[in-house]
Design a protein around this motif. Structure first.
Motif, PDB file in Angstrom:
ATOM      1  N   ILE A  76       0.985  -1.067  -0.354  1.00 24.02           N
ATOM      2  CA  ILE A  76      -0.220  -0.130   0.188  1.00 24.02           C
ATOM      3  C   ILE A  76       0.827   1.186   0.230  1.00 24.02           C
ATOM      4  CG2 ILE A  76      -1.192   1.475   1.544  1.00 24.02           C
ATOM      5  CD1 ILE A  76      -3.194  -1.440   2.122  1.00 24.02           C
ATOM      6  N   VAL A  77       1.930   1.064   0.572  1.00 21.97           N
ATOM      7  CA  VAL A  77       2.828   2.013   0.768  1.00 21.97           C
ATOM      8  C   VAL A  77       3.554   2.366  -0.293  1.00 21.97           C
ATOM      9  CG1 VAL A  77       4.536   4.106   2.306  1.00 21.97           C
ATOM     10  CG2 VAL A  77       2.796   2.206   2.995  1.00 21.97           C
ATOM     11  N   ASP A  78       3.944   1.686  -0.950  1.00 19.98           N
ATOM     12  CA  ASP A  78       4.933   1.294  -2.219  1.00 19.98           C
ATOM     13  C   ASP A  78       3.963   2.381  -3.402  1.00 19.98           C
ATOM     14  OD1 ASP A  78       6.790   0.979  -4.225  1.00 19.98           O
ATOM     15  OD2 ASP A  78       5.837  -0.948  -5.137  1.00 19.98           O
ATOM     16  N   SER A  79       2.448   1.684  -3.464  1.00 26.28           N
ATOM     17  CA  SER A  79       1.837   2.316  -4.379  1.00 26.28           C
ATOM     18  C   SER A  79       1.040   3.628  -3.665  1.00 26.28           C
ATOM     19  CB  SER A  79       0.325   1.807  -4.520  1.00 26.28           C
ATOM     20  OG  SER A  79      -0.647   2.232  -5.165  1.00 26.28           O
ATOM     21  N   LEU A  80       1.502   4.235  -3.088  1.00 26.78           N
ATOM     22  CA  LEU A  80       1.017   5.221  -2.330  1.00 26.78           C
ATOM     23  C   LEU A  80       2.144   6.033  -3.436  1.00 26.78           C
ATOM     24  CD1 LEU A  80       0.124   7.582  -0.240  1.00 26.78           C
ATOM     25  CD2 LEU A  80       1.044   7.268   0.858  1.00 26.78           C
ATOM     26  N   VAL A  81       3.100   5.949  -2.666  1.00 24.19           N
ATOM     27  CA  VAL A  81       4.493   6.605  -3.023  1.00 24.19           C
ATOM     28  C   VAL A  81       4.673   6.732  -5.112  1.00 24.19           C
ATOM     29  CG1 VAL A  81       7.334   6.314  -3.320  1.00 24.19           C
ATOM     30  CG2 VAL A  81       5.852   6.053  -1.080  1.00 24.19           C
ATOM     31  N   ILE A  91       0.857   7.716  -6.054  1.00 25.96           N
ATOM     32  CA  ILE A  91       0.324   9.125  -5.573  1.00 25.96           C
ATOM     33  C   ILE A  91       1.344  10.225  -5.611  1.00 25.96           C
ATOM     34  CG2 ILE A  91      -1.439  10.192  -3.577  1.00 25.96           C
ATOM     35  CD1 ILE A  91      -2.448   8.567  -4.924  1.00 25.96           C
ATOM     36  N   VAL A  92       2.205  10.183  -4.812  1.00 24.55           N
ATOM     37  CA  VAL A  92       3.431  11.105  -4.564  1.00 24.55           C
ATOM     38  C   VAL A  92       4.182  10.815  -5.910  1.00 24.55           C
ATOM     39  CG1 VAL A  92       4.787  11.284  -2.551  1.00 24.55           C
ATOM     40  CG2 VAL A  92       3.219  10.627  -1.796  1.00 24.55           C
ATOM     41  N   LEU A  93       5.107  10.143  -6.368  1.00 23.78           N
ATOM     42  CA  LEU A  93       5.866  11.001  -7.248  1.00 23.78           C
ATOM     43  C   LEU A  93       5.520  11.422  -9.182  1.00 23.78           C
ATOM     44  CD1 LEU A  93       7.966   7.539  -7.476  1.00 23.78           C
ATOM     45  CD2 LEU A  93       8.427   9.932  -5.939  1.00 23.78           C
ATOM     46  N   PRO A  94       4.293  11.097  -9.493  1.00 20.73           N
ATOM     47  CA  PRO A  94       3.527  11.773 -10.064  1.00 20.73           C
ATOM     48  C   PRO A  94       4.191  13.025 -10.476  1.00 20.73           C
ATOM     49  CG  PRO A  94       2.381   9.720 -10.453  1.00 20.73           C
ATOM     50  CD  PRO A  94       3.130   9.597  -8.746  1.00 20.73           C
ATOM     51  N   GLY A 138       6.712  14.068 -10.488  1.00 17.81           N
ATOM     52  CA  GLY A 138       7.303  14.808 -11.520  1.00 17.81           C
ATOM     53  C   GLY A 138       6.813  15.265 -12.462  1.00 17.81           C
ATOM     54  N   LEU A 139       5.940  16.312 -12.074  1.00 17.36           N
ATOM     55  CA  LEU A 139       5.397  17.275 -13.064  1.00 17.36           C
ATOM     56  C   LEU A 139       6.463  18.179 -12.614  1.00 17.36           C
ATOM     57  CD1 LEU A 139       1.698  17.033 -13.220  1.00 17.36           C
ATOM     58  CD2 LEU A 139       3.127  16.777 -15.561  1.00 17.36           C
ATOM     59  N   LEU A 140       6.393  18.324 -11.365  1.00 18.14           N
ATOM     60  CA  LEU A 140       7.095  19.637 -10.965  1.00 18.14           C
ATOM     61  C   LEU A 140       9.248  19.990 -11.441  1.00 18.14           C
ATOM     62  CD1 LEU A 140       5.381  20.310  -6.934  1.00 18.14           C
ATOM     63  CD2 LEU A 140       5.311  21.328  -8.953  1.00 18.14           C
ATOM     64  N   LEU A 141       9.445  18.582 -11.226  1.00 16.47           N
ATOM     65  CA  LEU A 141      10.776  18.529 -11.253  1.00 16.47           C
ATOM     66  C   LEU A 141      11.149  18.040 -12.358  1.00 16.47           C
ATOM     67  CD1 LEU A 141      12.201  16.738  -8.173  1.00 16.47           C
ATOM     68  CD2 LEU A 141      11.728  19.385  -8.681  1.00 16.47           C
ATOM     69  N   GLY A 142      10.002  17.890 -13.790  1.00 20.99           N
ATOM     70  CA  GLY A 142       9.670  17.434 -14.888  1.00 20.99           C
ATOM     71  C   GLY A 142      10.442  16.187 -15.374  1.00 20.99           C
ATOM     72  N   SER A 143      10.876  15.358 -14.405  1.00 25.02           N
ATOM     73  CA  SER A 143      11.098  13.433 -14.160  1.00 25.02           C
ATOM     74  C   SER A 143      11.780  13.481 -12.674  1.00 25.02           C
ATOM     75  CB  SER A 143      11.810  13.464 -15.364  1.00 25.02           C
ATOM     76  OG  SER A 143      12.354  12.330 -15.839  1.00 25.02           O
ATOM     77  N   MET A 144      11.088  12.738 -12.508  1.00 19.35           N
ATOM     78  CA  MET A 144      11.559  12.058 -11.373  1.00 19.35           C
ATOM     79  C   MET A 144      12.171  10.359 -11.347  1.00 19.35           C
ATOM     80  SD  MET A 144      11.298  13.636  -8.359  1.00 19.35           S
ATOM     81  CE  MET A 144      11.801  12.294  -7.502  1.00 19.35           C
ATOM     82  N   ASP A 145      12.259  10.079 -12.697  1.00 19.22           N
ATOM     83  CA  ASP A 145      13.145   8.444 -13.172  1.00 19.22           C
ATOM     84  C   ASP A 145      14.215   9.335 -13.451  1.00 19.22           C
ATOM     85  OD1 ASP A 145      13.576   6.488 -13.581  1.00 19.22           O
ATOM     86  OD2 ASP A 145      12.579   6.154 -15.982  1.00 19.22           O
ATOM     87  N   PHE A 146      15.157   9.049 -12.180  1.00 22.66           N
ATOM     88  CA  PHE A 146      16.638   8.600 -12.849  1.00 22.66           C
ATOM     89  C   PHE A 146      17.168   7.429 -13.009  1.00 22.66           C
ATOM     90  CE2 PHE A 146      15.805  11.684  -9.167  1.00 22.66           C
ATOM     91  CZ  PHE A 146      16.311  12.875 -10.094  1.00 22.66           C
ATOM     92  N   SER A 147      16.431   6.812 -13.792  1.00 20.15           N
ATOM     93  CA  SER A 147      17.728   5.292 -14.055  1.00 20.15           C
ATOM     94  C   SER A 147      17.769   5.688 -15.400  1.00 20.15           C
ATOM     95  CB  SER A 147      15.760   4.258 -14.754  1.00 20.15           C
ATOM     96  OG  SER A 147      15.191   4.859 -15.295  1.00 20.15           O
TER      97      SER A 147
END
Length: 156
Positions: free
Chosen positions: A34-39, A42-45, A48-57
């Motif tokens: 549940i917490v993983d899904s929340l992050v 809900i939290v990361l998208p 991601g919009l604010l910072l441009g991208s949250m995927d550093f992979s």
């Protein structure tokens, strides 16, 4: 000998604290999802919009290249597929950010649960006060009493 070993194991497994621990592990795993899904959902998208991208992979450094490529890879998957040795900084950053967000979400949830529990406990203790202490003999007396049953003093 095998039967006594099995009986000992059965006795151990049926203890209350072992069963409680098993239930805690199962609920903890479900809560982790549940917490993983929340992050992730809900939290990361919004971040991601604010910072441009949250995927550093795809943030990586080539440590040992494959002959003929000269370190030019469009993605980590492409570098891995080619057989290059890479230092995957982006995957570590993603895991670190996810950990921090999960830890924060768990902190907020536990804090909220503790506050609710404290309010409920405070409410219960207010309702349970049905006695008072006699100022003369220091014995416990029913709150509505006008005279102490122990020392027979009049109470206010």
């Amino acid at each position: 000998m095998l039967k006594s070993f099995f009986n000992e194991f059965k006795k151990f497994a049926m203890r209350g604290n072992v069963i409680d621990m098993a239930v805690g592990v199962i609920i903890g795993a479900a809560f982790g999802k549940i917490v993983d899904s929340l992050v992730k959902d809900i939290v990361l998208p919004p971040l991601g919009l604010l910072l441009g991208s949250m995927d550093f992979s795809n943030l990586f450094f080539v440590l040992k290249d494959v002959p003929g490529h000269e370190g030019k890879y469009a993605s980590l998957a492409q570098a891995t597929e080619a057989g290059a040795t890479t230092l995957n900084v982006g995957n570590f950053l993603n895991a670190f950010i996810s950990f921090v967000l999960i830890a924060f979400a768990v902190f907020v949830l536990i804090k909220a649960i503790n506050e609710i529990e404290a309010k409920m406990l405070k409410k219960e203790t207010k309702e349970e006060v049905k006695t008072k202490i006699c100022p003369f003999c220091k014995e416990e007396v029913v709150k509505e009493a006008t005279r102490c049953p122990h020392c027979t003093s009049f109470l206010e």
